[in-house]
Design a protein around this motif. Structure first.
Motif, PDB file in Angstrom:
ATOM      1  N   GLU A  75       0.825  -1.209   0.000  1.00 34.87           N
ATOM      2  CA  GLU A  75       0.000   0.000   0.000  1.00 34.87           C
ATOM      3  C   GLU A  75       0.859   1.259   0.000  1.00 34.87           C
ATOM      4  N   ARG A  76       1.872   1.285   0.874  1.00 36.63           N
ATOM      5  CA  ARG A  76       2.730   2.471   0.936  1.00 36.63           C
ATOM      6  C   ARG A  76       3.614   2.587  -0.290  1.00 36.63           C
ATOM      7  N   THR A  77       4.046   1.460  -0.853  1.00 36.08           N
ATOM      8  CA  THR A  77       4.812   1.522  -2.103  1.00 36.08           C
ATOM      9  C   THR A  77       3.988   2.241  -3.166  1.00 36.08           C
ATOM     10  N   ALA A  78       2.723   1.848  -3.316  1.00 36.94           N
ATOM     11  CA  ALA A  78       1.848   2.458  -4.332  1.00 36.94           C
ATOM     12  C   ALA A  78       1.491   3.903  -3.978  1.00 36.94           C
ATOM     13  N   ILE A  79       1.167   4.153  -2.721  1.00 40.01           N
ATOM     14  CA  ILE A  79       0.768   5.508  -2.302  1.00 40.01           C
ATOM     15  C   ILE A  79       1.909   6.500  -2.505  1.00 40.01           C
ATOM     16  N   PHE A  80       3.097   6.134  -2.071  1.00 42.76           N
ATOM     17  CA  PHE A  80       4.218   7.058  -2.181  1.00 42.76           C
ATOM     18  C   PHE A  80       4.615   7.278  -3.643  1.00 42.76           C
ATOM     19  N   TYR A  81       4.506   6.225  -4.450  1.00 40.93           N
ATOM     20  CA  TYR A  81       4.792   6.389  -5.880  1.00 40.93           C
ATOM     21  C   TYR A  81       3.762   7.328  -6.509  1.00 40.93           C
ATOM     22  N   ALA A  82       2.491   7.123  -6.195  1.00 37.47           N
ATOM     23  CA  ALA A  82       1.441   7.994  -6.739  1.00 37.47           C
ATOM     24  C   ALA A  82       1.663   9.438  -6.308  1.00 37.47           C
ATOM     25  N   GLY A  83       2.008   9.634  -5.032  1.00 32.90           N
ATOM     26  CA  GLY A  83       2.246  10.989  -4.533  1.00 32.90           C
ATOM     27  C   GLY A  83       3.444  11.651  -5.188  1.00 32.90           C
ATOM     28  N   ALA A  84       4.476  10.855  -5.512  1.00 37.62           N
ATOM     29  CA  ALA A  84       5.680  11.402  -6.139  1.00 37.62           C
ATOM     30  C   ALA A  84       5.484  11.655  -7.631  1.00 37.62           C
ATOM     31  N   LYS A  85       4.830  10.734  -8.322  1.00 38.50           N
ATOM     32  CA  LYS A  85       4.672  10.847  -9.779  1.00 38.50           C
ATOM     33  C   LYS A  85       3.513  11.762 -10.169  1.00 38.50           C
ATOM     34  N   TYR A  86       2.450  11.781  -9.362  1.00 41.31           N
ATOM     35  CA  TYR A  86       1.254  12.558  -9.681  1.00 41.31           C
ATOM     36  C   TYR A  86       0.868  13.470  -8.512  1.00 41.31           C
ATOM     37  N   PRO A  87       1.743  14.379  -8.121  1.00 42.98           N
ATOM     38  CA  PRO A  87       1.422  15.244  -6.980  1.00 42.98           C
ATOM     39  C   PRO A  87       0.170  16.081  -7.280  1.00 42.98           C
ATOM     40  N   GLY A  88      -0.687  16.174  -6.308  1.00 42.85           N
ATOM     41  CA  GLY A  88      -1.902  16.970  -6.466  1.00 42.85           C
ATOM     42  C   GLY A  88      -3.057  16.222  -7.105  1.00 42.85           C
ATOM     43  N   VAL A  89      -2.836  15.004  -7.608  1.00 43.49           N
ATOM     44  CA  VAL A  89      -3.913  14.218  -8.203  1.00 43.49           C
ATOM     45  C   VAL A  89      -4.531  13.366  -7.095  1.00 43.49           C
ATOM     46  N   LYS A  90      -5.847  13.431  -6.978  1.00 44.14           N
ATOM     47  CA  LYS A  90      -6.532  12.693  -5.917  1.00 44.14           C
ATOM     48  C   LYS A  90      -6.487  11.193  -6.140  1.00 44.14           C
ATOM     49  N   MET A  91      -6.391  10.484  -5.039  1.00 47.70           N
ATOM     50  CA  MET A  91      -6.481   9.030  -5.042  1.00 47.70           C
ATOM     51  C   MET A  91      -7.951   8.682  -4.797  1.00 47.70           C
ATOM     52  N   GLN A  92      -8.563   7.969  -5.726  1.00 46.50           N
ATOM     53  CA  GLN A  92      -9.983   7.654  -5.630  1.00 46.50           C
ATOM     54  C   GLN A  92     -10.240   6.342  -4.899  1.00 46.50           C
ATOM     55  N   LYS A  93      -9.544   5.288  -5.344  1.00 49.27           N
ATOM     56  CA  LYS A  93      -9.749   3.950  -4.797  1.00 49.27           C
ATOM     57  C   LYS A  93      -8.400   3.286  -4.585  1.00 49.27           C
ATOM     58  N   LEU A  94      -8.308   2.506  -3.514  1.00 47.98           N
ATOM     59  CA  LEU A  94      -7.143   1.675  -3.253  1.00 47.98           C
ATOM     60  C   LEU A  94      -7.670   0.258  -3.031  1.00 47.98           C
ATOM     61  N   VAL A  95      -7.140  -0.695  -3.777  1.00 51.28           N
ATOM     62  CA  VAL A  95      -7.525  -2.094  -3.579  1.00 51.28           C
ATOM     63  C   VAL A  95      -6.281  -2.888  -3.217  1.00 51.28           C
TER      64      VAL A  95
END
Length: 160
Positions: A75-95
């Motif tokens: 989860e943190r691997t994906a979250i931190f990657y999303a935050g780094a690559k797409y800053p400011g883009v909302k996370m809608q769903k996490l599975v």
């Protein structure tokens, strides 16, 4: 003394086939990520997929290390990657999905405490909930509408 009651509002699906189509697709991506897990010590593979507000999907798998604290959950691997690559883009769903190489995981496996805290940070940052779906290898799938259902007393920047 005053007591309060804390409750969670969770949906439980009997299996992946009951999920909305877009969540089924995300779960398939999480399963693919799970199989890329580096988990030689625990033999416990976890995969996560995050749907972003811009339509992108980011995945992650758990990465272990002989020095256990140095590893990172899916989860943190994906979250931190999303935050780094797409800053400011909302996370809608996490599975997320988990399986063991030692036994069948047929119970929904929720995020650990550290991952819950990381999810809470991003919900606060984006000022909006992230739907969370989790399962084992097979069986039921649990849906939380927000991390507050899994971590009702979050620690956030308001305490600093």
């Amino acid at each position: 003394m005053k007591k309060i009651t804390i409750s969670a509002d969770l949906d439980i699906f009997d299996g992946v086939e009951e999920l909305p189509n877009e969540v089924q697709v995300l779960m398939e991506k999480a399963v693919e990520a799970r199989e890329r897990s580096y988990s030689p010590y625990s033999k416990f593979r976890v995969g996560a997929a995050i749907e972003l507000g811009n339509g992108e999907v980011v995945t992650g798998s758990n990465q272990e290390n002989a020095s256990y604290p140095a590893g990172l959950c899916a989860e943190r691997t994906a979250i931190f990657y999303a935050g780094a690559k797409y800053p400011g883009v909302k996370m809608q769903k996490l599975v997320l999905t988990a399986r063991s190489l030692n036994h069948t995981v047929d119970t929904p496996t929720p995020p650990c405490g550290s991952c819950r805290q990381a999810i809470a940070e991003y919900e606060v940052k984006q000022d909006g909930p992230i739907e969370i779906f989790f399962m084992g290898e097979t069986g039921k799938v649990v849906k939380a509408r927000s991390i507050s259902d899994l971590l009702p007393l979050i620690f956030d920047n308001s305490y600093l």
